[in-house]
Scaffold this motif. Structure first.
Motif, PDB file in Angstrom:
ATOM      1  N   UNK A 297      22.049  23.791  20.167  1.00  0.00           N
ATOM      2  CA  UNK A 297      20.833  23.008  19.899  1.00  0.00           C
ATOM      3  C   UNK A 297      20.650  22.801  18.393  1.00  0.00           C
ATOM      4  N   UNK A 298      20.965  23.830  17.646  1.00  0.00           N
ATOM      5  CA  UNK A 298      20.806  23.746  16.193  1.00  0.00           C
ATOM      6  C   UNK A 298      21.729  22.673  15.605  1.00  0.00           C
ATOM      7  N   UNK A 299      22.991  22.696  16.026  1.00  0.00           N
ATOM      8  CA  UNK A 299      23.944  21.695  15.520  1.00  0.00           C
ATOM      9  C   UNK A 299      23.545  20.295  15.974  1.00  0.00           C
ATOM     10  N   UNK A 300      23.136  20.193  17.230  1.00  0.00           N
ATOM     11  CA  UNK A 300      22.786  18.889  17.792  1.00  0.00           C
ATOM     12  C   UNK A 300      21.525  18.337  17.133  1.00  0.00           C
ATOM     13  N   UNK A 301      20.604  19.225  16.799  1.00  0.00           N
ATOM     14  CA  UNK A 301      19.363  18.792  16.143  1.00  0.00           C
ATOM     15  C   UNK A 301      19.705  18.150  14.791  1.00  0.00           C
ATOM     16  N   UNK A 302      20.596  18.805  14.059  1.00  0.00           N
ATOM     17  CA  UNK A 302      21.001  18.269  12.749  1.00  0.00           C
ATOM     18  C   UNK A 302      21.686  16.907  12.934  1.00  0.00           C
ATOM     19  N   UNK A 303      22.654  16.870  13.862  1.00  0.00           N
ATOM     20  CA  UNK A 303      23.445  15.636  14.019  1.00  0.00           C
ATOM     21  C   UNK A 303      22.589  14.489  14.564  1.00  0.00           C
ATOM     22  N   UNK A 304      21.627  14.809  15.425  1.00  0.00           N
ATOM     23  CA  UNK A 304      20.805  13.739  16.015  1.00  0.00           C
ATOM     24  C   UNK A 304      19.865  13.145  14.964  1.00  0.00           C
ATOM     25  N   UNK A 305      19.176  14.016  14.242  1.00  0.00           N
ATOM     26  CA  UNK A 305      18.246  13.482  13.226  1.00  0.00           C
ATOM     27  C   UNK A 305      19.014  12.685  12.176  1.00  0.00           C
ATOM     28  N   UNK A 306      20.135  13.242  11.753  1.00  0.00           N
ATOM     29  CA  UNK A 306      20.888  12.530  10.709  1.00  0.00           C
ATOM     30  C   UNK A 306      21.430  11.203  11.254  1.00  0.00           C
ATOM     31  N   UNK A 307      21.864  11.196  12.505  1.00  0.00           N
ATOM     32  CA  UNK A 307      22.400   9.946  13.075  1.00  0.00           C
ATOM     33  C   UNK A 307      21.326   8.868  13.164  1.00  0.00           C
ATOM     34  N   UNK A 308      20.053   9.303  13.243  1.00  0.00           N
ATOM     35  CA  UNK A 308      18.964   8.317  13.264  1.00  0.00           C
ATOM     36  C   UNK A 308      18.624   7.848  11.849  1.00  0.00           C
ATOM     37  N   UNK A 309      18.894   8.695  10.868  1.00  0.00           N
ATOM     38  CA  UNK A 309      18.589   8.336   9.477  1.00  0.00           C
ATOM     39  C   UNK A 309      19.732   7.502   8.879  1.00  0.00           C
ATOM     40  N   UNK A 310      20.945   7.863   9.235  1.00  0.00           N
ATOM     41  CA  UNK A 310      22.117   7.256   8.619  1.00  0.00           C
ATOM     42  C   UNK A 310      22.351   5.840   9.151  1.00  0.00           C
ATOM     43  N   UNK A 311      22.644   4.935   8.242  1.00  0.00           N
ATOM     44  CA  UNK A 311      22.910   3.554   8.656  1.00  0.00           C
ATOM     45  C   UNK A 311      24.248   3.110   8.073  1.00  0.00           C
ATOM     46  N   UNK A 398      30.259  14.178  13.379  1.00  0.00           N
ATOM     47  CA  UNK A 398      29.259  13.131  13.659  1.00  0.00           C
ATOM     48  C   UNK A 398      28.414  12.829  12.422  1.00  0.00           C
ATOM     49  N   UNK A 399      28.372  13.774  11.495  1.00  0.00           N
ATOM     50  CA  UNK A 399      27.599  13.554  10.261  1.00  0.00           C
ATOM     51  C   UNK A 399      28.477  13.010   9.137  1.00  0.00           C
ATOM     52  N   UNK A 400      29.693  12.586   9.460  1.00  0.00           N
ATOM     53  CA  UNK A 400      30.547  11.979   8.443  1.00  0.00           C
ATOM     54  C   UNK A 400      30.810  12.938   7.289  1.00  0.00           C
ATOM     55  N   UNK A 401      30.992  12.360   6.102  1.00  0.00           N
ATOM     56  CA  UNK A 401      31.338  13.166   4.923  1.00  0.00           C
ATOM     57  C   UNK A 401      30.283  14.211   4.610  1.00  0.00           C
ATOM     58  N   UNK A 402      29.033  13.838   4.695  1.00  0.00           N
ATOM     59  CA  UNK A 402      27.967  14.783   4.307  1.00  0.00           C
ATOM     60  C   UNK A 402      27.921  16.015   5.206  1.00  0.00           C
ATOM     61  N   UNK A 403      28.477  15.880   6.409  1.00  0.00           N
ATOM     62  CA  UNK A 403      28.527  17.030   7.314  1.00  0.00           C
ATOM     63  C   UNK A 403      29.400  18.141   6.754  1.00  0.00           C
ATOM     64  N   UNK A 404      30.310  17.754   5.863  1.00  0.00           N
ATOM     65  CA  UNK A 404      31.236  18.740   5.285  1.00  0.00           C
ATOM     66  C   UNK A 404      30.588  19.512   4.142  1.00  0.00           C
ATOM     67  N   UNK A 405      29.455  19.025   3.650  1.00  0.00           N
ATOM     68  CA  UNK A 405      28.746  19.761   2.600  1.00  0.00           C
ATOM     69  C   UNK A 405      28.133  21.025   3.182  1.00  0.00           C
ATOM     70  N   UNK A 406      28.171  22.074   2.402  1.00  0.00           N
ATOM     71  CA  UNK A 406      27.591  23.339   2.868  1.00  0.00           C
ATOM     72  C   UNK A 406      26.114  23.144   3.226  1.00  0.00           C
ATOM     73  N   UNK A 407      25.421  22.303   2.424  1.00  0.00           N
ATOM     74  CA  UNK A 407      23.980  22.152   2.656  1.00  0.00           C
ATOM     75  C   UNK A 407      23.662  21.342   3.919  1.00  0.00           C
ATOM     76  N   UNK A 408      24.678  20.834   4.607  1.00  0.00           N
ATOM     77  CA  UNK A 408      24.402  20.219   5.912  1.00  0.00           C
ATOM     78  C   UNK A 408      24.056  21.315   6.923  1.00  0.00           C
ATOM     79  N   UNK A 409      24.414  22.552   6.593  1.00  0.00           N
ATOM     80  CA  UNK A 409      24.147  23.673   7.505  1.00  0.00           C
ATOM     81  C   UNK A 409      25.251  23.862   8.535  1.00  0.00           C
ATOM     82  N   UNK A 410      26.105  22.844   8.694  1.00  0.00           N
ATOM     83  CA  UNK A 410      27.082  22.914   9.789  1.00  0.00           C
ATOM     84  C   UNK A 410      28.299  23.788   9.473  1.00  0.00           C
ATOM     85  N   UNK A 411      28.832  23.742   8.233  1.00  0.00           N
ATOM     86  CA  UNK A 411      29.985  24.621   7.969  1.00  0.00           C
ATOM     87  C   UNK A 411      29.636  26.097   8.166  1.00  0.00           C
TER      88      UNK A 411
END
Ligand SMILES: CCCCCCCCCCCCCCCCCC(=O)SCCNC(=O)CCNC(=O)[C@H](O)C(C)(C)COP(=O)(O)OP(=O)(O)OC[C@H]1O[C@@H](n2cnc3c(N)ncnc32)[C@H](O)[C@@H]1OP(=O)(O)O
Ligand SMILES: Cc1cc2nc3c(=O)[nH]c(=O)nc-3n(C[C@H](O)[C@H](O)[C@H](O)COP(=O)(O)OP(=O)(O)OC[C@H]3O[C@@H](n4cnc5c(N)ncnc54)[C@H](O)[C@@H]3O)c2cc1C
Length: 664
Positions: A297-311, A398-411
């Motif tokens: 849920x935590x990962x999906x929450x990040x990816x879903x919100x970002x996917x709505x923000x990212x264009x 799913x978060x593209x390049x920014x997903x690889x940043x530590x501050x995305x929370x995902x790594x």
């Protein structure tokens, strides 16, 4: 459109009551209230700040974890938090450390395997944290094969003691969390030897360190096993090694609820199944399933919100670009993960019930459901943690390049989470336990014993082995009975096929070894059926709140139909469904994605995660991603100076002298 406008717009589109969904997610209004309060308590306390974990040295990270743990313990006492509250509080601290092992394994091991006297002596000390314990089972040479452990505990009738010894290097305890630097005590698993006879592996309470100055007791060598995967991440935990050199403990420190050793050294075997010794692992495996839903849920929450923000792309006449969440490919990758988070939540709830039920039965000496409890906890732990690890990595992509940043929370989430596929039992080894259970159940079908519990469907083998799915149109895939039948028929056919192949071998064990890969697949099919069936069962309950049930229905069928798509080979090769029916399932799945789309952000809001817990710039509640990415970048120690350290030694010499004053 700014990020915050994007998410506000998304929230307005929701077709259901988010507050009611929060309660469904939490399990009850009371559970929601506790979780909401505890998460905010942690988030508002600066001691629990997590923002600089990636740039701390291992020693700083470790010491900071000690600080957080001590502070948490102080608050738990000052605020008189209940057991439920303090468990949730520690969870939201989001900091792997010795507390996890003390509370999740050391205390339960004594509770489950200790005699009344042992519990009276040790539990008050452990409950007040006057001693700190860990669970020392795995050795350098053996983890999965518990019966193969080498540490010995030899009874010495002269002194009424056990002599603990590590006879080889491979017998060193290796991996226990909290062991390396913190624990004063451990529950140690060792081979019990009395009168020269080896009685197999048993548990012992062992003091490791002097309570005055924390130094290891004579005869004990102890330390940390070194840096693990990922920056920060699980490196806050002191996974340790431990060797015994003829270290003596009193006889009454063998955990003797099951089997015993008398003063004369007589071994009195347990009159209950010896596997009860594995009870602590069963209890932790059950909680790991619920944790899987939280991590997913935590990962999906990040990816879903970002996917709505990212264009990206799709701008018409200079207008805004397309939100990436609107791409069908993004939905096809993201929405099944969102559905999995809910599915694992509900199967976790059910597993908790099953575990409580089996525990009560065991107390009344009813062991009938123990094999099923073991198979379900092992199989679901395996299946949900594998899916969640893969899901977190998919969310990063799913978060593209920014997903690889530590501050995305995902790594960091991935690095902390992925060992769940290994600890508490390697996922393949555990799935083979399910397969063994299934093979036994299939073998007993002809005996007239009706299988019960999660294998009850096998009692309808005659029908399930021959039936043809009656799906005729895409909407039929929303019929619970038809979906369940497809999953049951596939699971049964795979298990029966393995059983028939096993019969071709004279030696069953050799046959089992040959067919390991197929057996694992059969185990997974059975576990997926359990998850689907528990989700469907959830829908049959009374669910309050405008539109909530409808959303859950969509999620349930997305979960089931994406599994059919993913494992189409199984469904087709077992003749469970036809290629045409598979194609109808895909059509239905696409339609469900469209129905879920306007609700996606609200469905992740329903997890009620604080920004502190998410620890992600991309998943922020306000969607204010870009300015915060800049802020985070500027905080990096590399940006403390404009010209980096090392410039004069290692960069300047590259640049030719005569060019230095030029501007090219
Ligand atoms: C971004 C920051 C985020 C921060 C978040 C913070 C949260 C962090 C969370 C971290 C906390 C989690 C900490 C986890 C720590 C991990 C601790 C460990 O790994 S501890 C170490 C964990 N280590 C492991 O897990 C080791 C894995 N290995 C094993 O469990 C065993 O060796 C085995 C099961 C594989 C075989 O066992 P063996 O004795 O050889 O058995 P056979 O095969 O010969 O079968 C014989 C019969 O026994 C039956 N049976 C078996 N088990 C059970 C059971 N439990 N019950 C009942 N029955 C059972 C079996 O069905 C069979 O029945 P039947 O057919 O005869 O009727
Ligand atoms: C982060 C972390 C924390 C841990 N914490 C603790 C702790 O607190 N206390 C503790 O006692 N232990 C702990 N462990 C140890 C953990 O429980 C073991 O690592 C785990 O049980 C796997 O055992 P193993 O390492 O022996 O793997 P192995 O069994 O050596 O696995 C290696 C490979 O062999 C395969 N394999 C092994 N046996 C079979 C088989 N029969 N059939 C088919 N394939 C097989 C596996 O699938 C895997 O691919 C921890 C481990 C980690 C990573």
């Amino acid at each position: 459109m700014e990020g915050d406008d994007n998410l506000a717009h998304e929230r307005n589109k929701a077709e259901f009551d988010v507050n009611e969904m929060k309660i469904v997610w939490a399990g009850s209004r009371q559970a929601f209230e506790v979780s909401n309060r505890m998460s905010r308590l942690v988030a508002s306390d600066p001691v629990f700040d997590k923002s600089n974990r990636a740039v701390m040295t291992r020693k700083e990270l470790f010491k900071n974890t000690l600080r957080k743990s001590a502070h948490a313990w102080k608050l738990i006492n000052e605020l008189c938090l209940s057991d439920e509250e303090s468990t949730i509080f520690k969870y939201f601290m989001d900091q792997p450390g010795f507390l996890d092992l003390h509370w999740r394994m050391f205390v339960p091991a004594i509770k489950g395997q200790g005699t009344e006297e042992q519990k009276q002596k040790w539990l008050p000390l452990a409950n007040k944290m006057q001693i700190i314990g860990c669970y020392a089972q795995t050795e350098l040479g053996h983890g999965s094969n518990v019966q193969g452990l080498e540490t010995t505990a030899t009874f010495n009738p002269q002194t009424d003691q056990f002599i603990l010894h590590s006879p080889t290097q491979t017998s060193s305890k290796w991996w226990p969390g909290g062991l390396g630097k913190v624990s004063t005590h451990a529950v140690v698993y060792a081979r019990l030897i009395t009168n020269g006879k080896d009685h197999g592996v048993h548990g012992f309470i062992v003091q490791l360190r002097n309570l005055d100055d924390h130094s290891p007791l004579p005869g004990i060598t102890i330390g940390d096993i070194g840096v693990k995967f990922g920056n920060g991440a699980y490196n806050s935990m002191d996974n340790g090694f431990l060797m015994f050199d003829k270290f003596c403990i009193p006889r009454d420190q063998m955990l003797m609820r099951l089997s015993k050793v008398t003063r004369e050294g007589k071994y009195v075997p347990s009159d209950v199944p010896r596997q009860l010794m594995y009870g602590t692992m069963v209890s932790v495996r059950q909680t790991i399933v619920s944790n899987a839903s939280v991590a997913m849920a935590r990962a999906v929450c990040i990816a879903t919100r970002y996917s709505a923000v990212r264009r990206q792309f799709g701008s018409q006449n200079g207008g805004v670009e397309t939100q990436v969440i609107d791409y069908k490919t993004q939905q096809n990758r993201l929405f099944p993960l969102l559905a999995s988070a809910y599915a694992f939540r509900f199967v976790g709830e059910w597993l908790k019930w099953l575990y409580t039920d089996v525990t009560q039965r065991l107390e009344a000496s009813d062991f009938a459901t123990l094999p099923e409890a073991h198979a379900c906890t092992a199989g679901l732990k395996s299946m949900t943690t594998s899916a969640t690890s893969d899901g977190i990595e998919e969310c990063r992509k799913l978060c593209g390049g920014h997903g690889y940043l530590w501050c995305s929370g995902l790594p960091e989430l991935f690095a902390v989470y992925v060992p769940a596929c290994t600890y508490e039992g390697d996922n393949v080894v555990l799935q083979l336990q399910v397969a063994r259970f299934l093979m036994k159940t299939v073998a007993q079908l002809s005996s007239g014993n009706a299988p019960a519990g999660t294998t009850a469907y096998m009692g309808r083998a005659k029908h399930l082995l021959q039936c043809r799915s009656s799906i005729q149109k895409a909407e039929d895939w929303l019929n619970p009975a038809m979906v369940l039948e497809a999953f049951e028929a596939r699971a049964l056919r795979m298990a029966v096929s393995c059983a028939n192949n096993l019969k071709k071998f004279e030696n069953q064990e050799q046959g089992f070894s040959e067919l390991l890969a197929d057996l694992v697949e059969a185990g997974i099919a059975h576990c997926q059926l359990i998850v689907v069936s528990k989700f469907i069962a959830k829908l049959e309950r009374d669910i309050k709140g405008k539109g909530v049930k409808n959303q859950l229905k969509n999620l349930c069928y997305i979960y089931a139909l994406h599994l059919i798509h993913k494992h189409l080979g199984d469904f087709l090769s077992t003749n469970t469904i036809t290629p045409e029916q598979a194609s109808l399932a895909n059509n239905q799945l696409r339609s469900l994605y469209s129905q879920l789309r306007p609700n996606a952000v609200a469905l992740v809001d329903a997890f009620d995660y604080t920004d502190h817990y998410l620890g992600s710039v991309l998943g922020r509640y306000d969607g204010n991603v870009y300015p915060k990415l800049f802020e985070e970048a500027l905080k990096d120690p590399l940006n403390d100076s404009v010209v980096p350290d090392g410039y004069h030694e290692y960069i300047r010499p590259f640049i030719k002298q005569d060019l230095r004053s030029a501007r090219l």
